[in-house]
Design a protein around this motif. Structure first.
Motif, PDB file in Angstrom:
ATOM      1  N   ASP A 136       0.817  -1.222   0.000  1.00 12.99           N
ATOM      2  CA  ASP A 136       0.000   0.000   0.000  1.00 12.99           C
ATOM      3  C   ASP A 136       0.844   1.262   0.000  1.00 12.99           C
ATOM      4  O   ASP A 136       0.498   2.249  -0.649  1.00 12.99           O
ATOM      5  CB  ASP A 136      -0.902   0.032   1.240  1.00 12.99           C
ATOM      6  N   VAL A 137       1.931   1.251   0.752  1.00 10.52           N
ATOM      7  CA  VAL A 137       2.751   2.451   0.921  1.00 10.52           C
ATOM      8  C   VAL A 137       4.207   2.104   0.628  1.00 10.52           C
ATOM      9  O   VAL A 137       4.787   1.229   1.274  1.00 10.52           O
ATOM     10  CB  VAL A 137       2.634   3.030   2.352  1.00 10.52           C
ATOM     11  N   GLU A 138       4.800   2.797  -0.355  1.00 10.90           N
ATOM     12  CA  GLU A 138       6.206   2.605  -0.688  1.00 10.90           C
ATOM     13  C   GLU A 138       7.048   3.599   0.107  1.00 10.90           C
ATOM     14  O   GLU A 138       6.742   4.791   0.136  1.00 10.90           O
ATOM     15  CB  GLU A 138       6.422   2.822  -2.187  1.00 10.90           C
ATOM     16  N   VAL A 139       8.108   3.109   0.744  1.00 10.70           N
ATOM     17  CA  VAL A 139       8.937   3.987   1.567  1.00 10.70           C
ATOM     18  C   VAL A 139      10.405   3.844   1.178  1.00 10.70           C
ATOM     19  O   VAL A 139      10.835   2.821   0.650  1.00 10.70           O
ATOM     20  CB  VAL A 139       8.768   3.682   3.073  1.00 10.70           C
ATOM     21  N   SER A 140      11.167   4.896   1.458  1.00 10.74           N
ATOM     22  CA  SER A 140      12.593   4.901   1.151  1.00 10.74           C
ATOM     23  C   SER A 140      13.329   5.739   2.193  1.00 10.74           C
ATOM     24  O   SER A 140      12.717   6.294   3.115  1.00 10.74           O
ATOM     25  CB  SER A 140      12.840   5.421  -0.269  1.00 10.74           C
ATOM     26  N   GLU A 141      14.630   5.830   2.033  1.00 11.74           N
ATOM     27  CA  GLU A 141      15.503   6.507   3.001  1.00 11.74           C
ATOM     28  C   GLU A 141      14.951   7.864   3.439  1.00 11.74           C
ATOM     29  O   GLU A 141      14.609   8.717   2.616  1.00 11.74           O
ATOM     30  CB  GLU A 141      16.890   6.702   2.386  1.00 11.74           C
ATOM     31  N   GLY A 142      14.852   8.043   4.748  1.00  8.18           N
ATOM     32  CA  GLY A 142      14.427   9.318   5.295  1.00  8.18           C
ATOM     33  C   GLY A 142      12.933   9.481   5.473  1.00  8.18           C
ATOM     34  O   GLY A 142      12.490  10.427   6.126  1.00  8.18           O
ATOM     35  N   ASP A 143      12.149   8.577   4.902  1.00  2.79           N
ATOM     36  CA  ASP A 143      10.701   8.660   5.098  1.00  2.79           C
ATOM     37  C   ASP A 143      10.358   8.390   6.563  1.00  2.79           C
ATOM     38  O   ASP A 143      11.081   7.671   7.265  1.00  2.79           O
ATOM     39  CB  ASP A 143       9.965   7.652   4.208  1.00  2.79           C
ATOM     40  N   ARG A 144       9.226   8.962   6.992  1.00  2.00           N
ATOM     41  CA  ARG A 144       8.792   8.816   8.374  1.00  2.00           C
ATOM     42  C   ARG A 144       7.351   8.328   8.421  1.00  2.00           C
ATOM     43  O   ARG A 144       6.535   8.721   7.598  1.00  2.00           O
ATOM     44  CB  ARG A 144       8.931  10.145   9.127  1.00  2.00           C
ATOM     45  N   ILE A 145       7.084   7.480   9.402  1.00  2.00           N
ATOM     46  CA  ILE A 145       5.743   6.936   9.603  1.00  2.00           C
ATOM     47  C   ILE A 145       5.310   7.285  11.018  1.00  2.00           C
ATOM     48  O   ILE A 145       6.091   7.173  11.966  1.00  2.00           O
ATOM     49  CB  ILE A 145       5.741   5.397   9.419  1.00  2.00           C
ATOM     50  N   ASP A 146       4.060   7.714  11.156  1.00  2.00           N
ATOM     51  CA  ASP A 146       3.480   7.933  12.485  1.00  2.00           C
ATOM     52  C   ASP A 146       2.760   6.662  12.894  1.00  2.00           C
ATOM     53  O   ASP A 146       1.740   6.302  12.329  1.00  2.00           O
ATOM     54  CB  ASP A 146       2.503   9.114  12.444  1.00  2.00           C
ATOM     55  N   PHE A 147       3.307   5.974  13.890  1.00  2.00           N
ATOM     56  CA  PHE A 147       2.728   4.725  14.363  1.00  2.00           C
ATOM     57  C   PHE A 147       2.138   4.962  15.756  1.00  2.00           C
ATOM     58  O   PHE A 147       2.828   4.851  16.761  1.00  2.00           O
ATOM     59  CB  PHE A 147       3.815   3.635  14.402  1.00  2.00           C
ATOM     60  N   GLY A 148       0.882   5.367  15.803  1.00  6.38           N
ATOM     61  CA  GLY A 148       0.223   5.632  17.076  1.00  6.38           C
ATOM     62  C   GLY A 148       0.942   6.670  17.912  1.00  6.38           C
ATOM     63  O   GLY A 148       0.970   6.574  19.146  1.00  6.38           O
ATOM     64  N   GLY A 149       1.541   7.666  17.245  1.00  4.25           N
ATOM     65  CA  GLY A 149       2.292   8.698  17.957  1.00  4.25           C
ATOM     66  C   GLY A 149       3.767   8.398  18.103  1.00  4.25           C
ATOM     67  O   GLY A 149       4.540   9.253  18.556  1.00  4.25           O
ATOM     68  N   HIS A 150       4.186   7.205  17.719  1.00  2.73           N
ATOM     69  CA  HIS A 150       5.603   6.826  17.758  1.00  2.73           C
ATOM     70  C   HIS A 150       6.211   7.058  16.375  1.00  2.73           C
ATOM     71  O   HIS A 150       5.663   6.610  15.369  1.00  2.73           O
ATOM     72  CB  HIS A 150       5.770   5.358  18.146  1.00  2.73           C
ATOM     73  N   LEU A 151       7.332   7.734  16.338  1.00  2.00           N
ATOM     74  CA  LEU A 151       8.012   8.000  15.076  1.00  2.00           C
ATOM     75  C   LEU A 151       8.736   6.748  14.598  1.00  2.00           C
ATOM     76  O   LEU A 151       9.448   6.090  15.370  1.00  2.00           O
ATOM     77  CB  LEU A 151       9.027   9.136  15.256  1.00  2.00           C
ATOM     78  N   VAL A 152       8.555   6.437  13.320  1.00  2.00           N
ATOM     79  CA  VAL A 152       9.283   5.347  12.673  1.00  2.00           C
ATOM     80  C   VAL A 152      10.058   5.943  11.505  1.00  2.00           C
ATOM     81  O   VAL A 152       9.469   6.562  10.613  1.00  2.00           O
ATOM     82  CB  VAL A 152       8.342   4.242  12.161  1.00  2.00           C
ATOM     83  N   GLU A 153      11.369   5.766  11.502  1.00  2.00           N
ATOM     84  CA  GLU A 153      12.227   6.263  10.425  1.00  2.00           C
ATOM     85  C   GLU A 153      12.667   5.112   9.530  1.00  2.00           C
ATOM     86  O   GLU A 153      12.992   4.022  10.023  1.00  2.00           O
ATOM     87  CB  GLU A 153      13.464   6.945  11.004  1.00  2.00           C
ATOM     88  N   ILE A 154      12.708   5.351   8.246  1.00  2.00           N
ATOM     89  CA  ILE A 154      13.153   4.343   7.290  1.00  2.00           C
ATOM     90  C   ILE A 154      14.648   4.520   7.025  1.00  2.00           C
ATOM     91  O   ILE A 154      15.111   5.617   6.708  1.00  2.00           O
ATOM     92  CB  ILE A 154      12.381   4.462   5.957  1.00  2.00           C
ATOM     93  N   ILE A 155      15.380   3.433   7.165  1.00  2.00           N
ATOM     94  CA  ILE A 155      16.808   3.413   6.861  1.00  2.00           C
ATOM     95  C   ILE A 155      17.028   2.406   5.730  1.00  2.00           C
ATOM     96  O   ILE A 155      16.700   1.220   5.876  1.00  2.00           O
ATOM     97  CB  ILE A 155      17.651   2.995   8.088  1.00  2.00           C
ATOM     98  N   GLU A 156      17.547   2.868   4.614  1.00  2.00           N
ATOM     99  CA  GLU A 156      17.847   1.939   3.520  1.00  2.00           C
ATOM    100  C   GLU A 156      19.121   1.169   3.839  1.00  2.00           C
ATOM    101  O   GLU A 156      20.152   1.756   4.190  1.00  2.00           O
ATOM    102  CB  GLU A 156      17.988   2.700   2.204  1.00  2.00           C
ATOM    103  N   THR A 157      19.038  -0.167   3.713  1.00  2.00           N
ATOM    104  CA  THR A 157      20.177  -1.033   4.053  1.00  2.00           C
ATOM    105  C   THR A 157      20.408  -2.059   2.939  1.00  2.00           C
ATOM    106  O   THR A 157      20.260  -3.258   3.142  1.00  2.00           O
ATOM    107  CB  THR A 157      19.937  -1.752   5.396  1.00  2.00           C
ATOM    108  N   PRO A 158      20.760  -1.611   1.742  1.00  2.00           N
ATOM    109  CA  PRO A 158      20.957  -2.536   0.620  1.00  2.00           C
ATOM    110  C   PRO A 158      22.169  -3.442   0.839  1.00  2.00           C
ATOM    111  O   PRO A 158      23.097  -3.108   1.557  1.00  2.00           O
ATOM    112  CB  PRO A 158      21.183  -1.598  -0.565  1.00  2.00           C
ATOM    113  N   GLY A 159      22.108  -4.585   0.176  1.00  2.00           N
ATOM    114  CA  GLY A 159      23.198  -5.551   0.257  1.00  2.00           C
ATOM    115  C   GLY A 159      22.634  -6.953   0.171  1.00  2.00           C
ATOM    116  O   GLY A 159      22.878  -7.683  -0.787  1.00  2.00           O
ATOM    117  N   HIS A 160      21.861  -7.334   1.176  1.00  2.00           N
ATOM    118  CA  HIS A 160      21.189  -8.644   1.150  1.00  2.00           C
ATOM    119  C   HIS A 160      20.247  -8.692  -0.045  1.00  2.00           C
ATOM    120  O   HIS A 160      20.248  -9.641  -0.829  1.00  2.00           O
ATOM    121  CB  HIS A 160      20.440  -8.834   2.467  1.00  2.00           C
TER     122      HIS A 160
END
Length: 256
Positions: free
Chosen positions: A91-115
């Protein structure tokens, strides 16, 4: 704000799904979906309703339960933009630096390519926890399947730059095997020796070795310790770059 609650669900042969719950807003997230039946049972047991599904990468042992869980709960599925075509029901595509509000808790996206080329981690900075899936494991790291060794080292470096008390949840129970390898490349590390013994005791009791912390990995995990003089000497790579030392460690582990 109430702290998040985390329940770790063993799935399949050696996978973990972490359920993250905010008791105030009642939102609940699953970090990946290895097996819908097992995850559904864990949610039912806690009387939690799945509202979010945070997918880290496209491998089927992390996405196999998405379709069923979305149909059952109507949850919103988040995942890496760079792998959007490979993840079902996104439903939602996210990438480096994007932020999600999870019930008032901040969630930051960190891109970790390799695997994989688009692998991401979900960082809850206010709760001092990060969900890294198959990039980093206790005493180990993921195989480099789609990215490069340099990318994987860059990804690990980003995770190790988080505060030392950050709690790390990963996607598999691989620690005992990782400990055996780690002891071959830095046997003189007393902290590693002590940790390997504790890991053996935990596994004998059937206990998980996940989560871990940034500080503990920096002290004992050879894959994030390429500046260790002992490791460099043992590999014959004194004077080489950290990325080169890491790459040699990963190649040796691949054939260990």
């Amino acid at each position: 704000m109430a702290p998040i609650e985390i329940y770790q669900v063993p799935c399949l042969e050696d996978n973990y799904c972490a359920l993250v719950h905010d008791p105030h807003s009642k939102v609940t997230a699953a970090i990946d979906a290895p097996d819908a039946k097992t995850i559904s049972a864990a949610l039912r047991e806690r009387n939690w309703t799945l509202t979010h599904l945070f997918c880290t990468h496209h491998h089927v042992d992390h996405t196999g339960g998405i379709l069923h869980l979305k149909r059952q709960f109507g949850c919103m599925v988040y995942g890496p933009k760079r792998e959007a075509t490979k993840i079902p029901e996104l439903d939602v595509e996210v990438s480096e630096g994007d932020r999600i509000d999870f019930g008032g808790h901040l969630v930051e996206i960190i891109e970790t390519p390799g695997h994989t080329i688009g692998h991401i981690a979900y960082h809850f900075p206010g709760d001092k926890v990060v969900f890294v899936a198959d990039t980093l494991f206790p005493l180990g790291c993921g195989r480099v399947f789609e990215g490069t060794m340099e990318q994987m080292w860059w990804s690990l470096s980003k995770l190790m730059a988080l505060p030392g008390d950050t709690v790390i949840y990963c996607g598999h129970e691989y620690t005992a095997a990782n400990a055996r390898f780690a002891l071959t490349v830095e046997p003189e590390n007393q902290a590693l020796q002590d940790r390997a013994q504790e890991i053996a005791r935990k596994r004998e009791r059937g206990e998980p070795t996940v989560p871990t912390t940034v500080t503990l990995e920096l002290e004992t995990n050879p894959f994030v310790r390429p500046n260790s003089p002992a490791i460099r000497a043992r590999l014959g790579l004194v004077g080489h770059s950290e990325a080169e030392v890491f790459a040699e460690l990963r190649r040796r582990k691949d054939s260990f």
